[in-house]
Design a protein around this motif. Structure first.
Motif, PDB file in Angstrom:
ATOM      1  N   UNK A   1      10.259   5.856   2.906  1.00  0.00           N
ATOM      2  CA  UNK A   1       9.533   6.368   4.122  1.00  0.00           C
ATOM      3  C   UNK A   1       9.476   7.148   5.032  1.00  0.00           C
ATOM      4  N   UNK A   2       8.382   8.363   5.643  1.00  0.00           N
ATOM      5  CA  UNK A   2       8.832   9.211   6.520  1.00  0.00           C
ATOM      6  C   UNK A   2       7.348   8.364   7.892  1.00  0.00           C
ATOM      7  N   UNK A   3       8.535   8.895   9.149  1.00  0.00           N
ATOM      8  CA  UNK A   3       7.578   8.545  10.355  1.00  0.00           C
ATOM      9  C   UNK A   3       8.813   8.618  11.416  1.00  0.00           C
ATOM     10  N   UNK A   4       8.709   8.099  12.381  1.00  0.00           N
ATOM     11  CA  UNK A   4       9.648   8.565  14.016  1.00  0.00           C
ATOM     12  C   UNK A   4      10.348   7.385  14.091  1.00  0.00           C
TER      13      UNK A   4
ATOM     14  N   UNK B   1      14.212  10.193   6.172  1.00  0.00           N
ATOM     15  CA  UNK B   1      12.301  10.621   6.853  1.00  0.00           C
ATOM     16  C   UNK B   1      12.266   9.767   7.540  1.00  0.00           C
ATOM     17  N   UNK B   2      12.980   9.125   8.549  1.00  0.00           N
ATOM     18  CA  UNK B   2      12.618   9.040   9.779  1.00  0.00           C
ATOM     19  C   UNK B   2      13.602   9.916  10.790  1.00  0.00           C
ATOM     20  N   UNK B   3      12.208  10.060  11.695  1.00  0.00           N
ATOM     21  CA  UNK B   3      13.560  10.887  13.210  1.00  0.00           C
ATOM     22  C   UNK B   3      13.160  11.057  14.528  1.00  0.00           C
ATOM     23  N   UNK B   4      13.315  11.232  15.375  1.00  0.00           N
ATOM     24  CA  UNK B   4      12.503  10.418  16.684  1.00  0.00           C
ATOM     25  C   UNK B   4      11.361  11.511  17.141  1.00  0.00           C
ATOM     26  N   UNK B   5      10.723  11.244  17.600  1.00  0.00           N
ATOM     27  CA  UNK B   5       9.628  12.722  18.742  1.00  0.00           C
ATOM     28  C   UNK B   5      10.186  12.943  19.319  1.00  0.00           C
ATOM     29  N   UNK B   6       9.863  14.127  19.477  1.00  0.00           N
ATOM     30  CA  UNK B   6       9.971  15.010  20.329  1.00  0.00           C
ATOM     31  C   UNK B   6       9.266  15.025  21.503  1.00  0.00           C
ATOM     32  N   UNK B   7      10.395  15.546  23.070  1.00  0.00           N
ATOM     33  CA  UNK B   7       9.595  14.931  24.158  1.00  0.00           C
ATOM     34  C   UNK B   7       9.102  15.699  24.858  1.00  0.00           C
TER      35      UNK B   7
END
Length: 332
Positions: free
Chosen positions: A294-297, A25-31
């Protein structure tokens, strides 16, 4: 099981949990490129709805340590934030915990001293003594930070002592200090990113009784790999959004919506300070199982990039360049 066998078992459990429960559920923020994001779009799409975003700047500032040392090497700086120093000074230790800290935990961190002496040694340090230390290349490949203590001991120690061990085990760090106090001349050649002008970050309004001295922004962060300002936390001024601009090096970041509070092992350090024990960079899921839900960035922020975050979001930043100091500015 002896102590060695128990330690090995705990490590196998931790590593198996990391393999079997990836943080999906945790991934990089797109730029987004700054050229593709107008100030109005930034305000309407991210500031107003409270959404984080990472932006690649078109004409980013760069850091010049030589120039800073020529102009401001004589300046004295603190390698602990005022908040951290005050908090540690105010803790009432009983004699047993005091001995455990000074005779066991500090030596584990490679420090043969007392907590008070270590605190004092980080205050009023000349900038020309600190910057060369921060710029020293480690020669190591990127690797997660590990506390210098057996996992078994970490499971048994009080949370306060574990947090203290982390403060002292990481490299010294010049962090969250007004750039004006570090090098006033730098204000002449460093700029506020275009997307932050006019300062949309104040669109949420400042509390009239806030004691925050905004005239001293931006604050600067200069440190080697593995330096960390604070454990994962929520800002005290949670109504104030912020942006982190990296001038040199690389940071790792993790961001979570406040609704993820219960999944991140919250710990109330004081009446005003709320920390989180979950480590999104080196997960220990048997100790903090909620992190797997958890979900997040989570990702990296490199030189020339800016990360905007809503003020109430739970966050942590760690410097992660092993070839040079990471230098960043924070704007409220």
């Amino acid at each position: 099981l002896g102590l060695g066998g128990l330690e090995a078992l705990l490590r196998r459990q931790r590593d198996a949990a990391a393999r079997l429960q990836p943080l999906s559920g945790i991934a990089p923020l797109p730029a987004i490129d700054e050229a593709d994001l107008t100030r109005e779009a930034f305000y309407n799409e991210y500031v107003l709805p409270g959404r984080p975003v990472k932006v690649r700047l078109t004409n980013p500032d760069t850091w010049n340590s030589t120039r800073v040392l020529e102009r401001c090497g004589h300046q004295r700086v603190n390698l602990l934030s005022d908040a951290t120093y005050t908090t540690l000074q105010g803790i009432a230790w009983d004699s047993t915990l005091d001995r455990l800290l000074n005779w066991v935990l500090l030596p584990l961190a490679g420090l043969w001293t007392t907590m008070q002496h270590e605190l004092d040694s980080r205050m009023h340090v000349r900038l020309d003594a600190y910057l060369p230390f921060a710029e020293t290349k480690t020669g190591a490949s990127p690797r997660p930070f590990q506390l210098p203590a057996p996992l078994l001991l970490r499971r048994l120690l009080p949370t306060q002592l574990l947090l203290l061990l982390e403060v002292f085990a990481r490299p010294r760090y010049l962090h969250d200090v007004a750039l004006e106090w570090i090098c006033p001349d730098a204000l002449d050649w460093l700029h506020v990113p275009r997307m932050l002008l006019p300062n949309w970050l104040f669109a949420g309004l400042v509390d009239s009784d806030s004691d925050r001295t905004f005239e001293l922004e931006p604050t600067a962060f200069i440190g080697a790999a593995h330096t960390l300002s604070y454990p994962m936390h929520q800002n005290i001024h949670s109504n104030l959004d912020f942006a982190v601009v990296v001038l040199q090096g690389k940071k790792r970041y993790a961001l979570f919506h406040p609704s993820e509070h219960d999944n991140l092992a919250p710990f109330q350090a004081s009446d005003d300070v709320r920390l989180y024990l979950a480590d999104p960079f080196s997960p220990d899921l048997p100790a903090t199982p909620g992190l797997s839900r958890a979900s997040g960035w989570r990702g990296e922020l490199e030189a020339g990039e800016v990360l905007f975050a809503p003020g109430a979001w739970i966050h942590v930043f760690e410097n992660y360049d092993f070839g040079a100091a990471t230098v960043a500015l924070k704007f409220w």
